[in-house]
Design an enzyme around this catalytic site. Sequence first.
Site, PDB file in Angstrom:
ATOM      1  N   CYS A  24       0.840  -1.216   0.000  1.00 42.18           N
ATOM      2  CA  CYS A  24       0.000   0.000   0.000  1.00 42.18           C
ATOM      3  C   CYS A  24       0.870   1.259   0.000  1.00 42.18           C
ATOM      4  O   CYS A  24       1.642   1.475   0.934  1.00 42.18           O
ATOM      5  CB  CYS A  24      -0.907  -0.084   1.229  1.00 42.18           C
ATOM      6  SG  CYS A  24      -1.504   1.475   1.862  1.00 42.18           S
ATOM      7  N   CYS A  27       0.297   3.761   2.894  1.00 39.31           N
ATOM      8  CA  CYS A  27       0.824   3.188   4.149  1.00 39.31           C
ATOM      9  C   CYS A  27       2.297   3.539   4.308  1.00 39.31           C
ATOM     10  O   CYS A  27       2.761   3.808   5.412  1.00 39.31           O
ATOM     11  CB  CYS A  27       0.675   1.666   4.159  1.00 39.31           C
ATOM     12  SG  CYS A  27      -1.035   1.101   4.063  1.00 39.31           S
TER      13      CYS A  27
END
Length: 101
Positions: A24, A27
């Site tokens: 991600c 993230c």
Amino acid sequence: MNSSFDNIINSEKPVLVDFFASWCGPCKMLGPILKEVKDNLGDRISIIKIDVDKNQQVASQYQVRGVPTMILFQNGKQLWRQSGVLQKGDIIKVILEKSNQ
């Protein structure tokens, strides 16, 4: 994982849990921001990262459907949750407002 996770979030000290995934992009942006939050607040908070792919049971228990999702716990109670990336100042403000620090 679950019982140790429960032990972690049952702390007097607020615990910010960052549910993330290795694939991600956002993230990865949140990681350094959370490090600054920890540097700023020091021992007043614990920050732990939970990889949703490796800990699907915990992720589904807290209905984490998108990453990153941050959840703030204190004494086992969920005080706040937010999906997406926030700036350091916003995260610190929430932690100080929501927890009795």
